[in-house]
Scaffold this motif. Structure first.
Motif, PDB file in Angstrom:
ATOM      1  N   ALA A 116     -29.409  35.512  -6.290  1.00  0.00           N
ATOM      2  CA  ALA A 116     -28.341  34.837  -5.555  1.00  0.00           C
ATOM      3  C   ALA A 116     -28.276  35.275  -4.105  1.00  0.00           C
ATOM      4  O   ALA A 116     -27.548  34.678  -3.311  1.00  0.00           O
ATOM      5  CB  ALA A 116     -26.992  35.091  -6.231  1.00  0.00           C
ATOM      6  N   VAL A 117     -29.039  36.302  -3.728  1.00  0.00           N
ATOM      7  CA  VAL A 117     -29.062  36.739  -2.326  1.00  0.00           C
ATOM      8  C   VAL A 117     -30.390  36.380  -1.657  1.00  0.00           C
ATOM      9  O   VAL A 117     -30.603  36.732  -0.493  1.00  0.00           O
ATOM     10  CB  VAL A 117     -28.804  38.263  -2.200  1.00  0.00           C
ATOM     11  N   ARG A 118     -31.267  35.686  -2.371  1.00  0.00           N
ATOM     12  CA  ARG A 118     -32.564  35.293  -1.808  1.00  0.00           C
ATOM     13  C   ARG A 118     -32.455  33.873  -1.272  1.00  0.00           C
ATOM     14  O   ARG A 118     -32.686  32.891  -1.972  1.00  0.00           O
ATOM     15  CB  ARG A 118     -33.661  35.383  -2.877  1.00  0.00           C
ATOM     16  N   GLU A 119     -32.069  33.762  -0.029  1.00  0.00           N
ATOM     17  CA  GLU A 119     -31.862  32.445   0.588  1.00  0.00           C
ATOM     18  C   GLU A 119     -33.189  31.757   0.890  1.00  0.00           C
ATOM     19  O   GLU A 119     -34.151  32.395   1.355  1.00  0.00           O
ATOM     20  CB  GLU A 119     -31.055  32.594   1.880  1.00  0.00           C
ATOM     21  N   ILE A 145     -21.548  39.588  -0.170  1.00  0.00           N
ATOM     22  CA  ILE A 145     -22.313  40.270  -1.219  1.00  0.00           C
ATOM     23  C   ILE A 145     -21.584  41.516  -1.717  1.00  0.00           C
ATOM     24  O   ILE A 145     -21.526  41.778  -2.925  1.00  0.00           O
ATOM     25  CB  ILE A 145     -23.719  40.645  -0.705  1.00  0.00           C
ATOM     26  N   CYS A 146     -20.998  42.292  -0.796  1.00  0.00           N
ATOM     27  CA  CYS A 146     -20.293  43.520  -1.189  1.00  0.00           C
ATOM     28  C   CYS A 146     -19.154  43.215  -2.154  1.00  0.00           C
ATOM     29  O   CYS A 146     -18.937  43.943  -3.127  1.00  0.00           O
ATOM     30  CB  CYS A 146     -19.751  44.241   0.041  1.00  0.00           C
ATOM     31  N   ALA A 147     -18.417  42.152  -1.866  1.00  0.00           N
ATOM     32  CA  ALA A 147     -17.312  41.774  -2.754  1.00  0.00           C
ATOM     33  C   ALA A 147     -17.853  41.373  -4.124  1.00  0.00           C
ATOM     34  O   ALA A 147     -17.307  41.772  -5.161  1.00  0.00           O
ATOM     35  CB  ALA A 147     -16.513  40.636  -2.133  1.00  0.00           C
ATOM     36  N   ARG A 148     -18.943  40.591  -4.126  1.00  0.00           N
ATOM     37  CA  ARG A 148     -19.507  40.125  -5.394  1.00  0.00           C
ATOM     38  C   ARG A 148     -20.021  41.300  -6.220  1.00  0.00           C
ATOM     39  O   ARG A 148     -19.827  41.338  -7.448  1.00  0.00           O
ATOM     40  CB  ARG A 148     -20.623  39.118  -5.132  1.00  0.00           C
ATOM     41  N   VAL A 149     -20.660  42.279  -5.567  1.00  0.00           N
ATOM     42  CA  VAL A 149     -21.165  43.453  -6.280  1.00  0.00           C
ATOM     43  C   VAL A 149     -20.019  44.241  -6.905  1.00  0.00           C
ATOM     44  O   VAL A 149     -20.145  44.795  -8.002  1.00  0.00           O
ATOM     45  CB  VAL A 149     -21.971  44.355  -5.313  1.00  0.00           C
ATOM     46  N   MET A 150     -18.876  44.273  -6.225  1.00  0.00           N
ATOM     47  CA  MET A 150     -17.707  44.984  -6.746  1.00  0.00           C
ATOM     48  C   MET A 150     -16.928  44.137  -7.754  1.00  0.00           C
ATOM     49  O   MET A 150     -15.945  44.602  -8.339  1.00  0.00           O
ATOM     50  CB  MET A 150     -16.782  45.392  -5.594  1.00  0.00           C
ATOM     51  N   GLY A 151     -17.356  42.883  -7.946  1.00  0.00           N
ATOM     52  CA  GLY A 151     -16.677  42.003  -8.885  1.00  0.00           C
ATOM     53  C   GLY A 151     -15.352  41.489  -8.368  1.00  0.00           C
ATOM     54  O   GLY A 151     -14.436  41.205  -9.149  1.00  0.00           O
ATOM     55  N   LEU A 152     -15.233  41.363  -7.030  1.00  0.00           N
ATOM     56  CA  LEU A 152     -13.974  40.957  -6.405  1.00  0.00           C
ATOM     57  C   LEU A 152     -14.124  39.638  -5.650  1.00  0.00           C
ATOM     58  O   LEU A 152     -15.205  39.305  -5.175  1.00  0.00           O
ATOM     59  CB  LEU A 152     -13.494  42.031  -5.419  1.00  0.00           C
ATOM     60  N   LYS A 153     -13.026  38.918  -5.526  1.00  0.00           N
ATOM     61  CA  LYS A 153     -13.003  37.728  -4.694  1.00  0.00           C
ATOM     62  C   LYS A 153     -12.782  38.151  -3.243  1.00  0.00           C
ATOM     63  O   LYS A 153     -12.101  39.135  -2.969  1.00  0.00           O
ATOM     64  CB  LYS A 153     -11.864  36.786  -5.116  1.00  0.00           C
ATOM     65  N   ALA A 154     -13.355  37.403  -2.313  1.00  0.00           N
ATOM     66  CA  ALA A 154     -13.158  37.713  -0.901  1.00  0.00           C
ATOM     67  C   ALA A 154     -13.057  36.425  -0.094  1.00  0.00           C
ATOM     68  O   ALA A 154     -13.731  35.434  -0.403  1.00  0.00           O
ATOM     69  CB  ALA A 154     -14.299  38.576  -0.371  1.00  0.00           C
TER      70      ALA A 154
END
Length: 403
Positions: free
Chosen positions: A27-30, A208-217
């Motif tokens: 999901a981070v490989r654009e 990406i940082c929010a997604r890794v932490m399982g949080l909405k941003a």
């Protein structure tokens, strides 16, 4: 992210595709474009390109196959799709292990698929997604700024609009106000293509940082200022904002020599908290952070008690009038203006009354500093050796100057 390998697999654009290298976040490989390339690549592959290849010239050699993967990874390829004429051919195990080590997504596709058709289909989807992304990005950006400054008729209306933009305003959030500043103008220009790419990468890291932490941003940017609302992980975790920033700091380490990052973090909000209040808290902490050193400067609203006290005092016309009176002789009747005596007093306060350190930071002899301090006492009528007088001088100074 606009269109990624994860999106490509989800959309099932390429029938019969099989993943060879595992253990990476697709999901981070654009995918920015699609190209056809054989060994050797001769640096023709651009960053973000998805490579289609028959592996011609390297199927008979593990070393060449590995060299090909190294080239593609080094050039920043998004991933590579191999089509082999011989259906029984298998990618060498050493090459598969290397791909995973390089974090390079590698796939195989059926031989009878036409590369030109794959290119056409993917480019069409990418162009469509680009238009959708830019339109949605602008709407989201404006929405976050309006939310932060209270530019809306009612919160229920904003919740309805936010839902259409995939934002959930019913969650508890912490606000982070961030200022990104160039440390050395000789390294990069504000208006260069490289600067645009850097900020795109910074925004991707925020997501990406929010997604890794399982949080909405939710985030928005205007020029070098960025607003982030990151979901609180729970009422027992008030440090969510700090943890998030520390992870972001680690992810943006490559920019440490180019930019300085000043961050202000609000108190953790609860569900239904006024977003304007959260942003004002973060903005206050940011002002405090910006007065500090280069690199990463991080302050929370709760940490910046001093700035909060000064803000409250500044709202009193009586306190302001008193401060003007105290500083009148030091500023020539214009509080906020830089004068020799005020610059000396400010540095003296910053150094917590350490005359030697203040003299060093002002690049003057210690005796010269002591002469100025005596002049400050004479003009203000207050003693720098009295804790009460020093308190008055410091409070009055902080009302008009950032220390």
């Amino acid at each position: 992210m606009i269109y990624t390998i994860y999106d490509m697999l989800r959309d099932n654009i390429i029938p019969g595709i099989k993943q060879i290298s595992k253990g990476m976040d697709l999901a981070v490989r654009e995918i920015s474009s699609v190209t056809v390339q054989e060994y050797p690549s001769d640096n023709f592959v651009q960053k973000g390109e998805l490579v289609l290849s028959t592996a011609s010239g390297c199927t008979d050699s593990e070393d060449k196959f590995c060299a090909f993967l190294n080239e593609l990874s080094g050039n920043g390829a998004s991933g590579v799709l191999f089509a082999f004429r011989d259906s029984s051919y298998r990618i060498p195990k050493s090459a598969a292990f290397l791909a995973e080590e390089l974090q390079l997504p590698v796939f195989t596709i059926p031989w009878d698929l036409r590369f030109v058709q794959i290119q056409t289909d993917l480019i069409r989807v990418i162009q469509k997604k680009n238009i959708e992304y830019l339109t949605e990005a602008r709407l989201k950006n404006d929405f976050i700024w309006d939310l932060s400054f209270g530019n809306y008729e009612s919160l229920p209306l904003m919740k309805s609009i936010g839902k259409r933009l995939s934002f959930d305003l019913n969650l508890p959030y912490t606000c982070i106000a961030m200022q990104v500043s160039i440390q050395d103008a000789s390294l990069i220009s504000d208006y260069s293509g490289e600067a645009d790419e850097n900020f795109t990468e910074i925004e991707s890291a925020i997501e990406i940082c929010a997604r890794v932490m399982g949080l909405k941003a939710m985030y928005a940017r205007r020029s070098a200022e960025i607003i982030v609302f990151v979901e609180n992980s729970g009422p027992s975790r008030p440090e969510t904002g700090k943890i998030y920033i520390e992870r972001l700091k680690s992810r943006l380490e490559k920019f440490s020599k180019i930019y300085s990052f000043s961050c202000g973090i609000s108190s953790p909000g609860t569900a239904g908290t006024d977003f304007k209040v959260l942003y004002s808290q973060a903005a206050m902490a940011l002002r405090y952070a910006k007065a500090k050193t280069a690199g990463w400067s991080i302050f929370t609203y709760d940490d910046a008690k001093e700035a909060r006290i000064i803000t409250c005092l500044a709202e009193s016309s009586e306190v302001e009038a008193m401060a003007r009176e105290v500083l009148d002789g030091l500023t020539g009747g214009a509080p906020g203006r830089s004068t020799v005596l005020m610059d000396t007093l400010i540095e003296y306060i910053r150094c917590c009354g350490n005359a030697s350190k203040a003299a060093e930071r002002l690049y003057i002899h210690r005796q010269t500093l002591l002469q100025r301090l005596r002049k400050i006492e004479e003009v203000s009528g207050l003693s720098l050796h009295s804790s009460k007088d020093m308190f008055i001088l410091e409070v009055c100074t902080r009302l008009f100057y950032e220390i």
